[in-house]
Design an enzyme around this catalytic site. Structure first.
Site, PDB file in Angstrom:
ATOM      1  N   ARG A  21       0.818  -1.197   0.000  1.00  0.00           N
ATOM      2  CA  ARG A  21       0.000   0.000   0.000  1.00  0.00           C
ATOM      3  C   ARG A  21       0.862   1.261   0.000  1.00  0.00           C
ATOM      4  O   ARG A  21       1.790   1.387   0.796  1.00  0.00           O
ATOM      5  CB  ARG A  21      -0.945   0.002   1.207  1.00  0.00           C
ATOM      6  CG  ARG A  21      -1.880  -1.197   1.190  1.00  0.00           C
ATOM      7  CD  ARG A  21      -2.889  -1.180   2.300  1.00  0.00           C
ATOM      8  NE  ARG A  21      -3.745  -2.347   2.212  1.00  0.00           N
ATOM      9  CZ  ARG A  21      -4.931  -2.457   2.806  1.00  0.00           C
ATOM     10  NH1 ARG A  21      -5.392  -1.455   3.518  1.00  0.00           N
ATOM     11  NH2 ARG A  21      -5.652  -3.553   2.670  1.00  0.00           N
ATOM     12  N   SER A 137     -21.972 -13.338  13.959  1.00  0.00           N
ATOM     13  CA  SER A 137     -21.392 -12.240  13.184  1.00  0.00           C
ATOM     14  C   SER A 137     -21.465 -12.525  11.692  1.00  0.00           C
ATOM     15  O   SER A 137     -21.076 -13.609  11.235  1.00  0.00           O
ATOM     16  CB  SER A 137     -19.932 -12.042  13.597  1.00  0.00           C
ATOM     17  OG  SER A 137     -19.287 -11.063  12.819  1.00  0.00           O
ATOM     18  N   LYS A 156     -18.440 -17.805  19.385  1.00  0.00           N
ATOM     19  CA  LYS A 156     -18.873 -16.989  18.237  1.00  0.00           C
ATOM     20  C   LYS A 156     -19.297 -17.907  17.103  1.00  0.00           C
ATOM     21  O   LYS A 156     -18.801 -19.030  16.959  1.00  0.00           O
ATOM     22  CB  LYS A 156     -17.766 -16.041  17.788  1.00  0.00           C
ATOM     23  CG  LYS A 156     -16.524 -16.701  17.219  1.00  0.00           C
ATOM     24  CD  LYS A 156     -15.540 -15.651  16.730  1.00  0.00           C
ATOM     25  CE  LYS A 156     -14.309 -16.272  16.078  1.00  0.00           C
ATOM     26  NZ  LYS A 156     -13.457 -16.984  17.034  1.00  0.00           N
ATOM     27  N   SER A 189     -19.475  -1.678   3.140  1.00  0.00           N
ATOM     28  CA  SER A 189     -18.809  -0.588   2.428  1.00  0.00           C
ATOM     29  C   SER A 189     -18.043  -1.002   1.182  1.00  0.00           C
ATOM     30  O   SER A 189     -17.797  -0.173   0.316  1.00  0.00           O
ATOM     31  CB  SER A 189     -17.843   0.129   3.373  1.00  0.00           C
ATOM     32  OG  SER A 189     -16.806  -0.756   3.786  1.00  0.00           O
ATOM     33  N   HIS A 217     -21.480   3.439   7.586  1.00  0.00           N
ATOM     34  CA  HIS A 217     -21.583   3.907   6.203  1.00  0.00           C
ATOM     35  C   HIS A 217     -22.999   4.355   5.857  1.00  0.00           C
ATOM     36  O   HIS A 217     -23.316   4.545   4.675  1.00  0.00           O
ATOM     37  CB  HIS A 217     -21.116   2.818   5.239  1.00  0.00           C
ATOM     38  CG  HIS A 217     -19.651   2.542   5.335  1.00  0.00           C
ATOM     39  ND1 HIS A 217     -18.708   3.311   4.696  1.00  0.00           N
ATOM     40  CD2 HIS A 217     -18.965   1.609   6.042  1.00  0.00           C
ATOM     41  CE1 HIS A 217     -17.492   2.846   4.982  1.00  0.00           C
ATOM     42  NE2 HIS A 217     -17.627   1.816   5.796  1.00  0.00           N
ATOM     43  N   THR A 245     -20.262   6.369  13.187  1.00  0.00           N
ATOM     44  CA  THR A 245     -19.029   7.146  13.097  1.00  0.00           C
ATOM     45  C   THR A 245     -19.347   8.607  12.812  1.00  0.00           C
ATOM     46  O   THR A 245     -20.405   8.935  12.261  1.00  0.00           O
ATOM     47  CB  THR A 245     -18.106   6.600  11.987  1.00  0.00           C
ATOM     48  OG1 THR A 245     -16.865   7.296  12.012  1.00  0.00           O
ATOM     49  CG2 THR A 245     -18.740   6.770  10.610  1.00  0.00           C
ATOM     50  N   LYS A 248     -17.303   9.933   8.519  1.00  0.00           N
ATOM     51  CA  LYS A 248     -17.669   9.720   7.118  1.00  0.00           C
ATOM     52  C   LYS A 248     -18.677  10.783   6.702  1.00  0.00           C
ATOM     53  O   LYS A 248     -18.291  11.892   6.363  1.00  0.00           O
ATOM     54  CB  LYS A 248     -18.149   8.283   6.925  1.00  0.00           C
ATOM     55  CG  LYS A 248     -16.993   7.288   7.125  1.00  0.00           C
ATOM     56  CD  LYS A 248     -17.371   5.867   6.921  1.00  0.00           C
ATOM     57  CE  LYS A 248     -16.152   4.950   6.902  1.00  0.00           C
ATOM     58  NZ  LYS A 248     -15.385   4.924   8.142  1.00  0.00           N
ATOM     59  N   THR A 278      -7.550   9.016  25.897  1.00  0.00           N
ATOM     60  CA  THR A 278      -7.806  10.453  25.960  1.00  0.00           C
ATOM     61  C   THR A 278      -9.042  10.759  25.127  1.00  0.00           C
ATOM     62  O   THR A 278      -9.216  10.224  24.031  1.00  0.00           O
ATOM     63  CB  THR A 278      -6.602  11.234  25.416  1.00  0.00           C
ATOM     64  OG1 THR A 278      -5.471  10.957  26.250  1.00  0.00           O
ATOM     65  CG2 THR A 278      -6.864  12.731  25.406  1.00  0.00           C
ATOM     66  N   THR A 365      -8.489  -6.175   2.651  1.00  0.00           N
ATOM     67  CA  THR A 365      -9.743  -5.440   2.772  1.00  0.00           C
ATOM     68  C   THR A 365     -10.863  -6.182   2.062  1.00  0.00           C
ATOM     69  O   THR A 365     -12.006  -6.205   2.527  1.00  0.00           O
ATOM     70  CB  THR A 365      -9.589  -4.018   2.205  1.00  0.00           C
ATOM     71  OG1 THR A 365      -8.488  -3.382   2.865  1.00  0.00           O
ATOM     72  CG2 THR A 365     -10.846  -3.200   2.436  1.00  0.00           C
TER      73      THR A 365
END
Length: 406
Positions: A21, A137, A156, A189, A217, A245, A248, A278, A365
């Site tokens: 990448r 999942s 799971k 996504s 998304h 989020t 986006k 933090t 990905t």
């Protein structure tokens, strides 16, 4: 250094597979999105059109959002000064969490530093709270969800993507009295497809399972107020934990969950990823707060309508050009390439020769053999930009020996 060879070998393997990448040094210009410039290794600056930003609506360039952030930094300063428990909770954090709870129709919300952290911290903490829990999942869930479930160290089950029959079989095979969580996304996504949300909620209620929904998304993008696909499909009240989020569609940075007060408070009190981090900078919280409020208004409704029209226009232009579009009904427009080296070559040629920036999406990905370019047209992309993109793709496609759509 004795052990350096291991790192060099790992990098060589990545390069040999064509998935090394390279980060693009990008300079955005306020008020000119999606225009930007790229600085190359030789120091040369090149003007480009950005086609792969997750700032889906261009809200990172919105003047009201920018002004709110300026006011915040002038009033509060730069950083938050600590964790949420130790001096890091400001007025902006409190107001933002109230707004997020209201947006999703929930009793409370909790702000994290990123969407990745909110997923990982929340899912990994559920096993501490619910003894013997089983998490179900979707196989295409985001890496942050997968990592959170791994760290939960509980039972799971992975169900095939959007496969309700497979999920039902898994649920039926487990003890009826075991606590259960069904974890899924609304918009996936990389493919741009959508979960069968109402049916998933039906299964969850039948088997008395908690629903954990990742809307990263979709928030800002769908629903009357931009609360996501759950709002659009009328199932918001059936979602136990909604995660989203601010990085986006809202154009800033941060992640969050929204749920019942007891659930939010338990995660707040027990999740290390929240407790020991933090807190989000007040300037970011201020920008996100303004962005959410603006996208809940008529402005947001109009912007979402234009955005969907632009996404469909690009999709139809690619189809007309016989390019292999991966079909979806969302704002994400993936173009299948199917080879990592040619995917990168296509991306590089678009950038260097045509001033079009779209990042190649390779393994891990997406699965090997499904490498793609992922276009995210915004309301600010013009039809002229789309025509330039399609013309550039056609000029390169055959040169690389890539196949047209069947």
């Amino acid at each position: 250094m004795k052990h350096l060879v291991h790192f060099e070998n790992a990098l060589e393997e990545i390069r040999s597979e064509g998935r090394y990448r390279v980060f693009i040094d990008l300079k955005r210009y306020k008020g000119e999105f999606p225009k930007a410039s790229v600085r190359h290794n030789d120091g040369r600056e090149q003007d480009v059109t950005v086609w792969c930003s997750n700032d889906y609506l261009g809200m990172g360039q919105d003047p009201d959002v920018i002004e709110a952030m300026k006011v915040a930094v002038d009033t509060f300063g730069a950083g938050s000064g600590g964790t949420r428990n130790i001096s890091g909770t400001t007025r902006y954090h409190v107001e933002l969490e109230k707004e997020l709870a209201s947006l999703h129709g929930k009793e409370g919300a909790l702000l994290f530093t990123s969407g990745y952290v909110s997923n990982e911290a929340t899912l990994s903490t559920l096993a501490k709270i619910m003894p013997n829990v089983i998490i179900y999942s979707d196989e295409l869930n985001h890496a942050s969800m997968i990592e959170g479930i791994k760290r939960a160290n509980c039972a799971k089950r992975i169900f095939r993507h959007n496969d309700l029959g497979h999920l039902r079989a898994l649920l039926e095979n487990d003890p009826a009295d075991a606590p259960k969580v069904i974890a899924f996304e609304s918009v996936y996504s990389m493919d741009g497809d959508v979960a069968p949300m109402e049916a998933l909620c039906d299964l969850a209620e039948e088997f008395e399972a908690i629903t954990y929904l990742d809307e990263v998304h979709a928030v800002g993008m769908y629903g009357e107020e931009g609360a996501g696909v759950a709002q659009r499909d009328g199932v918001m009240d059936r979602i136990t934990i909604c995660e989203g989020t601010l990085a986006k569609a809202y154009g800033v940075m941060g992640g969050y969950i929204a749920s019942k007060t007891a659930i939010v408070d338990a995660i707040r009190s027990m999740a290390p990823g929240f407790i020991f981090s933090t807190s989000t900078c007040p300037v970011l919280a201020a920008g996100a707060l303004t962005s959410i409020r603006k996208l809940r208004s008529d402005f947001g409704r109009d912007l979402r309508k234009v955005h969907q029209e632009k996404a469909e226009l690009l999709r139809q232009k690619l189809i007309a050009a016989k390019l292999p579009v991966m079909m979806a009904d969302t704002h994400i427009v993936p173009l299948l390439v199917g080879d990592p080296e040619r995917c990168k070559a296509l991306s590089d040629t678009l950038l260097f020769d045509f001033g079009i920036y779209v990042q190649p999406i390779n393994y891990p990905t997406v699965p090997k053999g499904t490498e793609r370019l992922r276009f995210t047209p915004s309301p600010q992309h013009t039809e002229e930009m789309m025509d330039e993109l399609v013309s550039a793709l056609l000029a390169i496609w055959k040169q690389l020996g890539l196949k047209e759509a069947a």
